[in-house]
Design a protein around this motif. Structure first.
Motif, PDB file in Angstrom:
ATOM      1  N   ALA A  35       0.828  -1.213   0.000  1.00 22.01           N
ATOM      2  CA  ALA A  35       0.000   0.000   0.000  1.00 22.01           C
ATOM      3  C   ALA A  35       0.859   1.259   0.000  1.00 22.01           C
ATOM      4  O   ALA A  35       0.520   2.267  -0.631  1.00 22.01           O
ATOM      5  N   SER A  36       2.012   1.219   0.700  1.00 20.59           N
ATOM      6  CA  SER A  36       2.907   2.369   0.717  1.00 20.59           C
ATOM      7  C   SER A  36       3.444   2.650  -0.679  1.00 20.59           C
ATOM      8  O   SER A  36       3.438   3.795  -1.155  1.00 20.59           O
ATOM      9  N   SER A  76       0.696   3.948  -2.966  1.00 21.96           N
ATOM     10  CA  SER A  76       0.325   5.323  -2.632  1.00 21.96           C
ATOM     11  C   SER A  76       1.274   6.306  -3.296  1.00 21.96           C
ATOM     12  O   SER A  76       0.864   7.356  -3.808  1.00 21.96           O
ATOM     13  N   ARG A  77       2.576   5.963  -3.312  1.00 31.72           N
ATOM     14  CA  ARG A  77       3.538   6.880  -3.937  1.00 31.72           C
ATOM     15  C   ARG A  77       3.438   6.838  -5.462  1.00 31.72           C
ATOM     16  O   ARG A  77       3.682   7.850  -6.116  1.00 31.72           O
ATOM     17  N   GLU A  97       0.731   6.785  -6.925  1.00 27.20           N
ATOM     18  CA  GLU A  97      -0.391   7.693  -7.170  1.00 27.20           C
ATOM     19  C   GLU A  97      -0.112   9.112  -6.667  1.00 27.20           C
ATOM     20  O   GLU A  97      -0.967   9.994  -6.798  1.00 27.20           O
ATOM     21  N   MET A 132       0.325  10.054  -3.483  1.00 25.46           N
ATOM     22  CA  MET A 132      -0.397  10.320  -2.236  1.00 25.46           C
ATOM     23  C   MET A 132       0.516  10.028  -1.049  1.00 25.46           C
ATOM     24  O   MET A 132       0.498   8.937  -0.453  1.00 25.46           O
ATOM     25  N   GLU A 133       1.365  11.007  -0.720  1.00 26.40           N
ATOM     26  CA  GLU A 133       2.391  10.816   0.287  1.00 26.40           C
ATOM     27  C   GLU A 133       1.796  10.559   1.681  1.00 26.40           C
ATOM     28  O   GLU A 133       2.330   9.758   2.454  1.00 26.40           O
ATOM     29  N   HIS A 141      -0.982   8.997   2.455  1.00 24.89           N
ATOM     30  CA  HIS A 141      -1.384   7.597   2.512  1.00 24.89           C
ATOM     31  C   HIS A 141      -0.152   6.706   2.732  1.00 24.89           C
ATOM     32  O   HIS A 141      -0.178   5.755   3.529  1.00 24.89           O
ATOM     33  N   ALA A 142       0.899   6.992   1.985  1.00 22.87           N
ATOM     34  CA  ALA A 142       2.108   6.181   2.099  1.00 22.87           C
ATOM     35  C   ALA A 142       2.663   6.220   3.516  1.00 22.87           C
ATOM     36  O   ALA A 142       3.052   5.187   4.084  1.00 22.87           O
ATOM     37  N   SER A 174       1.095   6.708   6.280  1.00 20.78           N
ATOM     38  CA  SER A 174       0.252   5.940   7.201  1.00 20.78           C
ATOM     39  C   SER A 174       0.708   4.482   7.237  1.00 20.78           C
ATOM     40  O   SER A 174       0.727   3.846   8.303  1.00 20.78           O
ATOM     41  N   CYS A 175       1.096   3.957   6.079  1.00 18.16           N
ATOM     42  CA  CYS A 175       1.574   2.573   6.014  1.00 18.16           C
ATOM     43  C   CYS A 175       3.018   2.463   6.501  1.00 18.16           C
ATOM     44  O   CYS A 175       3.394   1.484   7.168  1.00 18.16           O
TER      45      CYS A 175
END
Length: 436
Positions: free
Chosen positions: A397-398, A401-402, A404, A406-407, A409-410, A412-413
Motif C-alpha cells: 500500500a505504501s 500510494s507513492r 499515485e 499520495m504521500e 497515505h504512504a 500511514s503505512c
C-alpha cells in the motif's frame, strides 16, 4: 426491421419544465416544513385534515373493505412477501480469511427508515402499497412510512388495508410532491427516510430525483409512464396480443405499448383488432390516445433481430408469446420484468404473482432492475489486518500510494511498518520525520 405502425410521439423527458415547478416547492418545504405541507395539501388536494392516519379512522376504513377484496389483497401480499423473503435470503453476510492475518467481510444492513409512495388519481393502487411496504419489511426495515393522496375524506379504504397488512408503521394521508418531501425530511414523524420508493406522476418522479440528487435520500427508480412490449411469433393468438396491449395502454395516454414480431400476418391481424378492442373498453379515450400516439408494431427478420430490437427499447415489461421460452429467457438482456408464455399477463405481475411491479422505464432497464429487497439494503464491508500481515500489506500500500502521488497515505503505512516490524530496513524513498 420494418415499422408496421410507428409512434407519432416520443416519450421524451420534460424534466426541465417540470423541475421549474418542483424545485421551488421542495425549497419551500425545506424552509418552512409542515406549514408549507399544509398549504400545498389545501391547494392541490383540498385537504385540511390531519395527515397521520389515526388508528380509529384506519380501522373504520378497513371495516369498509369487502371481505373478498380483503382476501384477494391478502393473497397478493403473501405472494409478494414470499418472493421478497427469498430475495433477502439470496444475499448474506460473509467473512473470509483472504490472506494469512487478514479478515474481510460484508454485512447486509437494512435501511433505518423507508418512505413508500402509493399513487392515487384515477386508480386505487392497493397493490402498489403491497409492492413497496411489504418488500421494505421483508428486507428488515424497522420503520416504514407510507403516503397516499386522499380521495375525498380519506385515502382509499383498500389502500389503507393493504398498507396496514403489509406493515406500514405510519400512514400519511398526503400526496404529490409534498408527500415525498415530507417523508424525505421526516415531517410529521421525526424520522427522515433513507430511501423513497414507489411510482407516481411526473411531478412525484421529479421530486424524488431532485431529493436524491441533493443527498437527502436514495430512491428506487426514476418512474416514467408505464411501458409494455410483446414479442410474438406465428404461434401467438392475435386476440390475446391485442387484449394485452390495450390492457397496458389504459395506464395513461402517454403509456407506450409495442409489438415486436417476425410474422407479418400476425402484425396485420393485431393492427386490425386493436381499434375494436379499444372501443370495447369502459373508458376508451385513454388507451386510444396511448396507442395512437405511442404504440408501435415492428416486423423483424428472425428471433435474433427481435432480441436486438427489444433490448434496444429496454421495456419495463416484456411478454413473450413464442416458441422455445427458455431461449428467450437466456437471450433477452434488457427489461424490467419478463413474462413468459401466453399464460403470463403483465396484469399478474402488477397485482399478485409475486414479482415486484415497480420497475425501470425509459431504457433504464439497460443498467438497473426494479424494486426489490436489495434496494432497502446496504452492503457494508469490514477488515482486520494483524501485525504480521502488515509486513506485506503496508509495504504494498505504501508503494502504490507513492505511485499515485499520495504521500500522506504512504506515510500511514510506513508508520505501521516501523511500529510492527522494527529492525527491518525499509526503503521509503521519501524522508519523513516520524522515526521514533
Amino acid at each position: 426491421m420494418e415499422y408496421i405502425k410507428k409512434a407519432r410521439k416520443s416519450a421524451e423527458d420534460h424534466g426541465a419544465e417540470i423541475s421549474k415547478t418542483v424545485a421551488p416547492m421542495l425549497d419551500d418545504i425545506r424552509a418552512r416544513g409542515e406549514l408549507a405541507i399544509r398549504e400545498m395539501a389545501a391547494k392541490f388536494d383540498g385537504w385540511s385534515g390531519e395527515f397521520v392516519l389515526r388508528e380509529n379512522k384506519k380501522q373504520h376504513l378497513i371495516a369498509a373493505v369487502p371481505e373478498q377484496v380483503r382476501a384477494d389483497i391478502r393473497f397478493a401480499y403473501e405472494q409478494v412477501r414470499s418472493f421478497a423473503l427469498r430475495q433477502r435470503e439470496s444475499i448474506r453476510d460473509f467473512e473470509v480469511n483472504s490472506f494469512p492475518g487478514v479478515r474481510l467481510g460484508q454485512r447486509v444492513l437494512p435501511m433505518d427508515v423507508a418512505g413508500c409512495y402509493v399513487p392515487g388519481g384515477r386508480f386505487a393502487h392497493a397493490c402498489s402499497a403491497i409492492m413497496s411496504v411489504a418488500t421494505a419489511k421483508a428486507a428488515g426495515v424497522p420503520f416504514v412510512v407510507a403516503c397516499s393522496p386522499p380521495r375525498g375524506e380519506s385515502i382509499d379504504p383498500a389502500v389503507a388495508f393493504a398498507m396496514d397488512l403489509a406493515g406500514a408503521d405510519v400512514i400519511l394521508e398526503l400526496g404529490g410532491v409534498q408527500a415525498v418531501a415530507a417523508m424525505a425530511y421526516g415531517l410529521f414523524t421525526g424520522r427522515p427516510a433513507n430511501i423513497l420508493v414507489g411510482p407516481g406522476n411526473a411531478y412525484v418522479a421529479e421530486a424524488k430525483a431532485l431529493l436524491a440528487g441533493s443527498g437527502a435520500c436514495g430512491i428506487d427508480v426514476y418512474a416514467g409512464p408505464t411501458e409494455s412490449a410483446i414479442i410474438a411469433d406465428q404461434n401467438a393468438d392475435p386476440m390475446t396480443v391485442a387484449v394485452d396491449l390495450v390492457s397496458q395502454a389504459e395506464h395513461g395516454p402517454d403509456s407506450p405499448v409495442w409489438l415486436f414480431t417476425d410474422y407479418r400476418e400476425l402484425a396485420d391481424q393485431v393492427l386490425d383488432l386493436l381499434p375494436r378492442v379499444i372501443a370495447d373498453m369502459p373508458v376508451p379515450d385513454v388507451p386510444r390516445t396511448a396507442w395512437s400516439d405511442y404504440g408501435e408494431i415492428i416486423l423483424c427478420a428472425d428471433r435474433d433481430e427481435l432480441c436486438r430490437v427489444c433490448d434496444a427499447y429496454a421495456p419495463e415489461h416484456v411478454q413473450v408469446m413464442a416458441e422455445d421460452l427458455d431461449w428467450w429467457l437466456d437471450n433477452l438482456r434488457s427489461y424490467g420484468s419478463l413474462f413468459l408464455g401466453e399464460g403470463s399477463s403483465v396484469a399478474h405481475g402488477d397485482k399478485c404473482s409475486g414479482t415486484n411491479h415497480i420497475l425501470p422505464t425509459r431504457k433504464a432497464a439497460r443498467h438497473s432492475g426494479g424494486l426489490s429487497v436489495h434496494k432497502f439494503l446496504k452492503i457494508s464491508t469490514y477488515q482486520e489486518i494483524d501485525r504480521a500481515a502488515n509486513k506485506q500489506f503496508s509495504a504494498v500500500a505504501s508503494r502504490l500510494s507513492r505511485v499515485e502521488g499520495m504521500e500522506g497515505h504512504a506515510r500511514s503505512c510506513d508508520w505501521r511498518l516501523r511500529k510492527f516490524c522494527p529492525g527491518e530496513n525499509w526503503d521509503f524513498h521519501v524522508h519523513n520525520n516520524l522515526d521514533g
